[in-house]
Design a protein around this motif. Sequence first.
Motif, PDB file in Angstrom:
ATOM      1  N   THR A  36       0.815  -1.223   0.000  1.00 60.04           N
ATOM      2  CA  THR A  36       0.000   0.000   0.000  1.00 60.04           C
ATOM      3  C   THR A  36       0.845   1.268   0.000  1.00 60.04           C
ATOM      4  O   THR A  36       0.342   2.340  -0.281  1.00 60.04           O
ATOM      5  CB  THR A  36      -0.951   0.031   1.212  1.00 60.04           C
ATOM      6  N   ASP A  37       2.135   1.156   0.313  1.00 61.96           N
ATOM      7  CA  ASP A  37       3.002   2.333   0.285  1.00 61.96           C
ATOM      8  C   ASP A  37       3.468   2.687  -1.121  1.00 61.96           C
ATOM      9  O   ASP A  37       3.838   3.825  -1.389  1.00 61.96           O
ATOM     10  CB  ASP A  37       4.224   2.113   1.175  1.00 61.96           C
ATOM     11  N   THR A  38       3.474   1.725  -2.020  1.00 58.29           N
ATOM     12  CA  THR A  38       3.983   1.977  -3.375  1.00 58.29           C
ATOM     13  C   THR A  38       2.895   2.077  -4.427  1.00 58.29           C
ATOM     14  O   THR A  38       3.190   2.436  -5.561  1.00 58.29           O
ATOM     15  CB  THR A  38       4.961   0.869  -3.798  1.00 58.29           C
ATOM     16  N   THR A  73       0.144   3.881  -6.327  1.00 61.86           N
ATOM     17  CA  THR A  73      -0.308   5.258  -6.522  1.00 61.86           C
ATOM     18  C   THR A  73      -1.215   5.315  -7.746  1.00 61.86           C
ATOM     19  O   THR A  73      -1.198   4.411  -8.579  1.00 61.86           O
ATOM     20  CB  THR A  73       0.889   6.197  -6.745  1.00 61.86           C
ATOM     21  N   PRO A  74      -2.009   6.384  -7.882  1.00 57.28           N
ATOM     22  CA  PRO A  74      -2.876   6.511  -9.047  1.00 57.28           C
ATOM     23  C   PRO A  74      -2.100   6.652 -10.352  1.00 57.28           C
ATOM     24  O   PRO A  74      -2.570   6.258 -11.397  1.00 57.28           O
ATOM     25  CB  PRO A  74      -3.706   7.759  -8.785  1.00 57.28           C
TER      26      PRO A  74
END
Length: 77
Positions: free
Chosen positions: A19-21, A23-24
């Motif tokens: 979830t840290d990497t 991105t939209p």
Amino acid sequence: MNTLPTSAVVLAGAVDLDTDTVTPGVLGFLAIFAVGLALYYLMRSMTGKLRALNVGADAEREGTGPAAASAEEESRS
């Protein structure tokens, strides 16, 4: 009947996302930018139409608008 939802659930469980990497990305930015641009032009168009309505109402109140001219012609006949 349709195996697509079932296979999507199975494949989604197999993928491990950090979830840290996630991105939209560029596509997400372009989608939001397009919505914002469309909103800007729609609001600009609506403002112009509302101003035209307001000018027409003011002219009608003063008796110089198109409705007043047609009413004046009918009263002459």
